[in-house]
Design a protein around this motif. Structure first.
Motif, PDB file in Angstrom:
ATOM      1  N   VAL A   9     -14.630  10.182 -40.136  1.00 22.61           N
ATOM      2  CA  VAL A   9     -13.881  10.782 -39.033  1.00 22.61           C
ATOM      3  C   VAL A   9     -14.770  10.798 -37.789  1.00 22.61           C
ATOM      4  CG1 VAL A   9     -12.701  12.856 -38.207  1.00 22.61           C
ATOM      5  CG2 VAL A   9     -12.580  12.233 -40.641  1.00 22.61           C
ATOM      6  N   VAL A  10     -14.258  10.289 -36.671  1.00 19.24           N
ATOM      7  CA  VAL A  10     -14.990  10.333 -35.401  1.00 19.24           C
ATOM      8  C   VAL A  10     -14.504  11.537 -34.609  1.00 19.24           C
ATOM      9  CG1 VAL A  10     -15.504   9.138 -33.240  1.00 19.24           C
ATOM     10  CG2 VAL A  10     -15.298   7.833 -35.370  1.00 19.24           C
ATOM     11  N   LEU A  11     -15.415  12.424 -34.247  1.00 20.83           N
ATOM     12  CA  LEU A  11     -15.099  13.646 -33.509  1.00 20.83           C
ATOM     13  C   LEU A  11     -15.630  13.491 -32.090  1.00 20.83           C
ATOM     14  CD1 LEU A  11     -14.073  16.598 -33.560  1.00 20.83           C
ATOM     15  CD2 LEU A  11     -16.360  17.271 -34.337  1.00 20.83           C
ATOM     16  N   ALA A  12     -14.723  13.472 -31.109  1.00 20.03           N
ATOM     17  CA  ALA A  12     -15.116  13.199 -29.730  1.00 20.03           C
ATOM     18  C   ALA A  12     -14.532  14.239 -28.786  1.00 20.03           C
ATOM     19  CB  ALA A  12     -14.677  11.788 -29.325  1.00 20.03           C
ATOM     20  N   GLY A  13     -14.994  14.187 -27.547  1.00 16.31           N
ATOM     21  CA  GLY A  13     -14.553  15.129 -26.521  1.00 16.31           C
ATOM     22  C   GLY A  13     -15.663  15.311 -25.511  1.00 16.31           C
ATOM     23  N   PHE A  14     -15.302  15.632 -24.261  1.00 14.42           N
ATOM     24  CA  PHE A  14     -16.315  15.764 -23.230  1.00 14.42           C
ATOM     25  C   PHE A  14     -17.116  17.054 -23.402  1.00 14.42           C
ATOM     26  CE2 PHE A  14     -13.488  12.654 -21.175  1.00 14.42           C
ATOM     27  CZ  PHE A  14     -14.441  11.694 -20.875  1.00 14.42           C
ATOM     28  N   LEU A  15     -18.223  17.116 -22.701  1.00 13.99           N
ATOM     29  CA  LEU A  15     -19.139  18.257 -22.813  1.00 13.99           C
ATOM     30  C   LEU A  15     -18.401  19.575 -22.631  1.00 13.99           C
ATOM     31  CD1 LEU A  15     -22.025  16.743 -20.653  1.00 13.99           C
ATOM     32  CD2 LEU A  15     -22.073  17.108 -23.128  1.00 13.99           C
ATOM     33  N   GLY A  16     -18.631  20.504 -23.558  1.00 10.25           N
ATOM     34  CA  GLY A  16     -18.039  21.833 -23.447  1.00 10.25           C
ATOM     35  C   GLY A  16     -16.657  21.974 -24.043  1.00 10.25           C
ATOM     36  N   ALA A  17     -16.095  20.887 -24.589  1.00 15.49           N
ATOM     37  CA  ALA A  17     -14.733  20.968 -25.133  1.00 15.49           C
ATOM     38  C   ALA A  17     -14.673  21.789 -26.419  1.00 15.49           C
ATOM     39  CB  ALA A  17     -14.175  19.569 -25.389  1.00 15.49           C
ATOM     40  N   GLY A  18     -15.792  21.852 -27.143  1.00 19.10           N
ATOM     41  CA  GLY A  18     -15.816  22.631 -28.384  1.00 19.10           C
ATOM     42  C   GLY A  18     -15.988  21.793 -29.631  1.00 19.10           C
ATOM     43  N   LYS A  19     -16.504  20.566 -29.486  1.00 19.33           N
ATOM     44  CA  LYS A  19     -16.706  19.705 -30.657  1.00 19.33           C
ATOM     45  C   LYS A  19     -17.653  20.351 -31.668  1.00 19.33           C
ATOM     46  CE  LYS A  19     -18.515  16.234 -28.578  1.00 19.33           C
ATOM     47  NZ  LYS A  19     -18.655  16.929 -27.288  1.00 19.33           N
ATOM     48  N   THR A  20     -18.775  20.846 -31.173  1.00 19.10           N
ATOM     49  CA  THR A  20     -19.778  21.405 -32.076  1.00 19.10           C
ATOM     50  C   THR A  20     -19.252  22.665 -32.751  1.00 19.10           C
ATOM     51  OG1 THR A  20     -21.559  20.500 -30.732  1.00 19.10           O
ATOM     52  CG2 THR A  20     -22.132  22.272 -32.239  1.00 19.10           C
ATOM     53  N   GLN A 125      -9.920  13.909 -30.995  1.00 15.37           N
ATOM     54  CA  GLN A 125     -10.351  14.166 -29.622  1.00 15.37           C
ATOM     55  C   GLN A 125     -10.137  15.647 -29.317  1.00 15.37           C
ATOM     56  OE1 GLN A 125     -11.516  11.500 -27.809  1.00 15.37           O
ATOM     57  NE2 GLN A 125     -12.038  12.679 -25.989  1.00 15.37           N
ATOM     58  N   VAL A 126     -11.190  16.335 -28.897  1.00 15.16           N
ATOM     59  CA  VAL A 126     -11.115  17.764 -28.580  1.00 15.16           C
ATOM     60  C   VAL A 126     -11.070  17.937 -27.070  1.00 15.16           C
ATOM     61  CG1 VAL A 126     -12.182  20.026 -28.920  1.00 15.16           C
ATOM     62  CG2 VAL A 126     -12.491  18.241 -30.642  1.00 15.16           C
ATOM     63  N   VAL A 127     -10.122  18.743 -26.572  1.00 17.91           N
ATOM     64  CA  VAL A 127     -10.052  19.037 -25.143  1.00 17.91           C
ATOM     65  C   VAL A 127     -10.095  20.548 -24.942  1.00 17.91           C
ATOM     66  CG1 VAL A 127      -8.726  16.945 -24.646  1.00 17.91           C
ATOM     67  CG2 VAL A 127      -7.516  19.073 -25.098  1.00 17.91           C
ATOM     68  N   ASP A 128     -10.611  20.941 -23.815  1.00 22.43           N
ATOM     69  CA  ASP A 128     -10.727  22.356 -23.438  1.00 22.43           C
ATOM     70  C   ASP A 128      -9.482  22.723 -22.644  1.00 22.43           C
ATOM     71  OD1 ASP A 128     -11.278  24.796 -22.251  1.00 22.43           O
ATOM     72  OD2 ASP A 128     -13.358  24.298 -21.761  1.00 22.43           O
ATOM     73  N   ALA A 129      -8.638  23.588 -23.217  1.00 23.62           N
ATOM     74  CA  ALA A 129      -7.389  23.953 -22.547  1.00 23.62           C
ATOM     75  C   ALA A 129      -7.647  24.630 -21.206  1.00 23.62           C
ATOM     76  CB  ALA A 129      -6.572  24.879 -23.450  1.00 23.62           C
ATOM     77  N   SER A 130      -8.725  25.407 -21.106  1.00 25.16           N
ATOM     78  CA  SER A 130      -8.995  26.166 -19.882  1.00 25.16           C
ATOM     79  C   SER A 130      -9.597  25.308 -18.775  1.00 25.16           C
ATOM     80  CB  SER A 130      -9.925  27.340 -20.186  1.00 25.16           C
ATOM     81  OG  SER A 130     -11.179  26.889 -20.649  1.00 25.16           O
ATOM     82  N   GLU A 133      -7.576  20.181 -16.552  1.00 23.87           N
ATOM     83  CA  GLU A 133      -7.371  19.426 -15.314  1.00 23.87           C
ATOM     84  C   GLU A 133      -8.696  19.147 -14.624  1.00 23.87           C
ATOM     85  OE1 GLU A 133      -4.830  17.839 -14.381  1.00 23.87           O
ATOM     86  OE2 GLU A 133      -3.546  18.622 -15.969  1.00 23.87           O
ATOM     87  N   ALA A 134      -9.623  20.096 -14.657  1.00 26.43           N
ATOM     88  CA  ALA A 134     -10.935  19.878 -14.055  1.00 26.43           C
ATOM     89  C   ALA A 134     -11.679  18.756 -14.786  1.00 26.43           C
ATOM     90  CB  ALA A 134     -11.757  21.161 -14.092  1.00 26.43           C
ATOM     91  N   THR A 135     -11.528  18.713 -16.108  1.00 25.75           N
ATOM     92  CA  THR A 135     -12.169  17.650 -16.892  1.00 25.75           C
ATOM     93  C   THR A 135     -11.588  16.292 -16.528  1.00 25.75           C
ATOM     94  OG1 THR A 135     -12.570  19.161 -18.749  1.00 25.75           O
ATOM     95  CG2 THR A 135     -12.606  16.797 -19.232  1.00 25.75           C
ATOM     96  N   VAL A 153      -7.051  17.998 -30.576  1.00 24.84           N
ATOM     97  CA  VAL A 153      -7.162  19.446 -30.737  1.00 24.84           C
ATOM     98  C   VAL A 153      -7.281  20.056 -29.348  1.00 24.84           C
ATOM     99  CG1 VAL A 153      -8.502  21.351 -31.698  1.00 24.84           C
ATOM    100  CG2 VAL A 153      -8.293  19.201 -32.978  1.00 24.84           C
ATOM    101  N   VAL A 154      -6.266  20.797 -28.944  1.00 25.13           N
ATOM    102  CA  VAL A 154      -6.310  21.519 -27.668  1.00 25.13           C
ATOM    103  C   VAL A 154      -7.015  22.835 -27.963  1.00 25.13           C
ATOM    104  CG1 VAL A 154      -4.960  22.509 -25.786  1.00 25.13           C
ATOM    105  CG2 VAL A 154      -4.192  20.397 -26.889  1.00 25.13           C
ATOM    106  N   ASN A 155      -8.308  22.851 -27.710  1.00 24.15           N
ATOM    107  CA  ASN A 155      -9.161  23.982 -28.085  1.00 24.15           C
ATOM    108  C   ASN A 155      -9.179  25.048 -26.980  1.00 24.15           C
ATOM    109  OD1 ASN A 155     -10.914  25.263 -29.908  1.00 24.15           O
ATOM    110  ND2 ASN A 155     -12.717  24.492 -28.838  1.00 24.15           N
TER     111      ASN A 155
END
Length: 350
Positions: A9-20, A125-130, A133-135, A153-155
């Motif tokens: 499984v590849v777990l991705a997302g931009f910095l701060g999205a909550g992957k870790t 793909q993990v995204v930060d709901a808050s 749009e800024a991301t 995952v809308v985290n």
């Protein structure tokens, strides 16, 4: 070929999205499931043992049957070879991409791997709901990455108002196409959505484990439940028509993330049953002889978010053979066989 390949499984997302955070949750929820983890950066992983793996290529045991190693993505196959050794007895491998990594390249590398012990397990793909749009403004590649995902995952769903969350989810769903989209808080996605959880020998499924007792069960925290998903189990005593089965699989609806199990294709191949592994757009069949004395059944589990389970059950029922006159012709198996991985001994007829 054995159906016991290890999903990657590849777990991705931009910095701060909550992957870790999501990865830590999976590790805490592992219980009897042995997870191999490949990460680029150990900085925020909440496991003390990981801090000793500062060198690329070094591997540490996490004490719960899971393993972790720091990786250089350019040599992915070498690390997969280490983690898939039989003595590791891993059930799943999760690759956490760095926040600025190109997930498409990692997925391509997994799919191109010549390691016959692994199978692609999907791009999450993990995204930060808050900060969604800024991301998108800071990272123009966000939209394209969502279009590649098998599961989004809308985290941090707890950090935005209900109306904003609905708006973010609608935008994400539009960008992600057929991918399943789930909301989560604190990265708490049920591991069963990503991989099969292994119940340790002697443990009754659903009972509290020693880890739950010692560290507390996250599932017991009503303020932060797991992201919701639906599961449909189907058993059919009548064989399926391979053409209609492929038509169903080729047009599987949005939100249907995983399909697993076995299908009986009856007179199209009476000697074998076919293991099915589908995640997102990825599909593979594994023919194997029917076990002696075992009833010939189709047994499938379908997992997703927002799926219409009665409609899916009806569509699968329409794949069943309608008597001897409905037997598939000599070309009926071609669609299925396109998704059977050849072994090295088999000639390439392309």
């Amino acid at each position: 070929m054995s159906t016991q390949q290890i999903p990657v499984v590849v777990l991705a997302g931009f910095l701060g999205a909550g992957k870790t955070t999501l990865l830590n949750h999976l590790l805490r929820s592992a219980r009897g499931t042995r997870i191999g983890v490949m990460v680029n950066d150990f900085g925020a992983i909440g496991i003390d043992a990981m801090t000793v793996a500062g060198q690329v290529g070094s591997t540490v045991s996490l004490g719960n049957g899971c393993l972790c190693c720091a990786v250089d993505a350019g040599e992915l196959d070498e690390y997969l070879e280490v983690l898939t050794r039989p003595e590791s007895r891993l059930d799943v491998i999760v690759i956490e991409a760095s926040g600025l990594a190109e997930p498409e390249e990692l997925v391509r590398m997994v799919l191109a791997s010549e390691n016959e012990r692994v199978v692609y397990g999907g791009l999450v793909q993990v995204v930060d709901a808050s900060e969604f749009e800024a991301t998108r403004q800071r990272h123009p590649g966000t939209d394209r990455h969502l279009g590649l995902a098998d599961l989004v995952v809308v985290n941090k769903a707890d950090r935005v108002a209900a109306d904003e969350l609905r708006s973010v989810r609608k935008t994400v769903a539009g960008l992600a196409g057929r991918a399943a989209v789930v909301e989560a808080s604190h990265g708490r996605v049920d591991p069963e959505l990503l991989f099969d959880r292994v119940v340790p020998e002697g443990e009754i499924e659903g009972q509290m484990s020693i880890e739950d007792i010692l560290y507390g069960s996250e599932e017991a925290d009503d303020a932060h439940p797991h992201a919701a998903y639906e599961s449909l189990s189907v058993t059919a005593t009548t064989p399926l028509h391979p053409r209609r089965l492929m038509a169903f699989l080729d047009s599987r609806p949005e939100g249907l993330y995983r399909i697993k199990g076995f299908v009986d294709l009856g007179p199209a191949d009476p000697a074998n049953r076919y293991g099915v592994h589908a995640v997102g757009r990825f599909l593979r069949f594994y023919p194997e002889p029917w076990p002696a004395g075992e009833e010939r059944l189709t047994q499938l589990v379908l997992i997703g978010s927002g799926i219409d389970t009665p409609a899916l059950r009806k569509e699968l029922a329409s794949c069943e053979l309608n008597g001897p006159q409905d037997a598939p012709d000599e070309h009926g198996m071609w669609g299925v066989l396109r998704y059977v991985q050849r072994t090295e001994e088999e000639p390439d007829e392309s």
